[in-house]
Design an enzyme around this catalytic site. Structure first.
Site, PDB file in Angstrom:
ATOM      1  CG  HIS A 166      24.653  29.075   1.822  1.00  0.00           C
ATOM      2  ND1 HIS A 166      24.571  27.768   1.404  1.00  0.00           N
ATOM      3  CD2 HIS A 166      24.660  29.835   0.700  1.00  0.00           C
ATOM      4  CE1 HIS A 166      24.529  27.745   0.080  1.00  0.00           C
ATOM      5  NE2 HIS A 166      24.584  28.979  -0.371  1.00  0.00           N
ATOM      6  CD  GLN A 188      35.967  37.530   6.195  1.00  0.00           C
ATOM      7  OE1 GLN A 188      35.222  38.092   6.997  1.00  0.00           O
ATOM      8  NE2 GLN A 188      37.286  37.681   6.231  1.00  0.00           N
ATOM      9  CD  GLU A 189      31.801  29.231   4.980  1.00  0.00           C
ATOM     10  OE1 GLU A 189      31.408  28.295   5.685  1.00  0.00           O
ATOM     11  OE2 GLU A 189      32.073  29.094   3.772  1.00  0.00           O
ATOM     12  CG  MET A 239      26.274  18.983   2.854  1.00  0.00           C
ATOM     13  SD  MET A 239      25.953  20.755   2.643  1.00  0.00           S
ATOM     14  CE  MET A 239      27.477  21.308   1.933  1.00  0.00           C
ATOM     15  CG  ASP A 291      21.097  27.101   1.669  1.00  0.00           C
ATOM     16  OD1 ASP A 291      21.394  26.635   2.776  1.00  0.00           O
ATOM     17  OD2 ASP A 291      21.528  26.638   0.592  1.00  0.00           O
ATOM     18  N   GLY A 341      34.237  19.745   8.780  1.00  0.00           N
ATOM     19  CA  GLY A 341      34.077  20.227  10.149  1.00  0.00           C
ATOM     20  C   GLY A 341      34.905  21.444  10.512  1.00  0.00           C
ATOM     21  CB  SER A 342      36.908  23.955   8.640  1.00  0.00           C
ATOM     22  OG  SER A 342      36.026  24.695   7.834  1.00  0.00           O
ATOM     23  CG  ASN A 343      32.089  26.894   9.166  1.00  0.00           C
ATOM     24  OD1 ASN A 343      32.254  28.077   9.453  1.00  0.00           O
ATOM     25  ND2 ASN A 343      32.040  26.465   7.911  1.00  0.00           N
TER      26      ASN A 343
HETATM   27  C1  GAR Z   1      31.100  25.425   4.384  1.00  0.00           C
HETATM   28  O1  GAR Z   1      31.654  26.200   3.354  1.00  0.00           O
HETATM   29  C2  GAR Z   1      29.631  25.763   4.577  1.00  0.00           C
HETATM   30  O2  GAR Z   1      29.358  27.112   4.388  1.00  0.00           O
HETATM   31  C3  GAR Z   1      28.995  24.918   3.503  1.00  0.00           C
HETATM   32  O3  GAR Z   1      29.696  23.690   3.554  1.00  0.00           O
HETATM   33  C4  GAR Z   1      31.027  23.937   3.990  1.00  0.00           C
HETATM   34  C5  GAR Z   1      31.309  23.041   5.158  1.00  0.00           C
HETATM   35  O4  GAR Z   1      32.650  23.137   5.548  1.00  0.00           O
HETATM   36  N1  GAR Z   1      27.596  24.747   3.723  1.00  0.00           N
HETATM   37  C6  GAR Z   1      26.681  24.767   2.756  1.00  0.00           C
HETATM   38  O5  GAR Z   1      26.940  24.864   1.585  1.00  0.00           O
HETATM   39  C7  GAR Z   1      25.234  24.649   3.266  1.00  0.00           C
HETATM   40  N2  GAR Z   1      24.312  24.911   2.226  1.00  0.00           N
HETATM   41  P1  GAR Z   1      33.129  22.634   6.973  1.00  0.00           P
HETATM   42  O6  GAR Z   1      32.616  21.191   7.119  1.00  0.00           O
HETATM   43  O7  GAR Z   1      34.619  22.685   6.898  1.00  0.00           O
HETATM   44  O8  GAR Z   1      32.545  23.542   8.026  1.00  0.00           O
END
Ligand code: GAR
Length: 203
Positions: free
Chosen positions: A107, A171-172, A88, A143, A11-13
């Site tokens: 992504h 960067q995300e 996912m 994707d 859940g960091s995004n």
């Molecule tokens: C992130 O790196 C995101 O880009 C990736 O999963 C991670 C989730 O991290 N998503 C994918 O690969 C989708 N195909 P988070 O739970 O800390 O946000």
């Protein structure tokens, strides 16, 4: 703009989006966080911030039946933009049609390179010198929808999956909020595969 955030794990995004809102860099509110996994760490972050959460487990449901429940929950919370943040699962046509051009995903690669799982490992193993991350509209395929924003990240000679992933993740966290804010400002239009971003006119 009311956001519905879908997570499966850390859940960091999601947290970065919540922080952008708190810092008034993003003019939106998070109406609901939905996880398909009860043990997703992101749920705790949401609870601590007083953001409504819902766990909707997918066991025993086919894709469309599951998505119907999720869409219903999002509509109940009057969600206007759905943000997949480490969610996912592929979305069904029903889901995508329920929010036309209103589902975003992040992504960790420069799509269309390295879709699917372990994008950072794929990039390292392929030996690319530059990778990055992509915010894109979601369609029913993996994707694959129109690209809103990308950020490039150089691959260093001594990178491991962990070090590279950490630099991409930073960067995300920047481009996801930026992309959402562009939608809030109604500066984004989709023409086929191409997403146009209107510049702000000088006063
Ligand atoms: C992130 O790196 C995101 O880009 C990736 O999963 C991670 C989730 O991290 N998503 C994918 O690969 C989708 N195909 P988070 O739970 O800390 O946000």
């Amino acid at each position: 703009m009311r956001l519905g955030i879908l997570i499966s794990g850390r859940g960091s995004n999601f947290e970065a989006i919540a922080n952008s809102i708190a810092r008034r860099k993003l003019d939106a509110e998070i109406a609901i966080v939905i996880s398909n996994r009860a043990n997703a760490a992101g749920l705790e972050i949401a609870r601590e911030r007083g953001i409504p959460v819902r766990v909707i487990a997918s066991q025993g449901l086919d894709r469309e039946a599951y998505d119907r429940i999720v869409v219903e929950e999002l509509k109940l919370h009057e969600v206007e933009l759905v943000c997949l943040a480490g969610f996912m699962r592929l979305l069904s046509a029903h889901f995508v049609r329920s929010f036309p051009d209103r589902v975003l995903n992040i992504h960790p690669s420069l799509l269309p390179s390295f879709p699917g799982l372990d994008a950072q490992r794929q990039a390292l193993e392929h030996g690319v010198k530059i990778t990055g991350c992509t915010v894109h509209f979601v369609d029913e395929f993996l994707d694959s929808g129109p690209i809103v924003l990308q950020a490039a990240v150089p691959v260093l000679d001594d990178d491991s999956v962990e070090t590279l992933s950490a630099r991409i993740l930073a960067q995300e966290h920047v481009i996801y909020s930026r992309a959402i804010q562009l939608l809030v400002e109604e500066r984004v239009s989709v023409e086929g595969r191409r997403v146009r971003i209107r510049e702000i006119e000088a006063e």
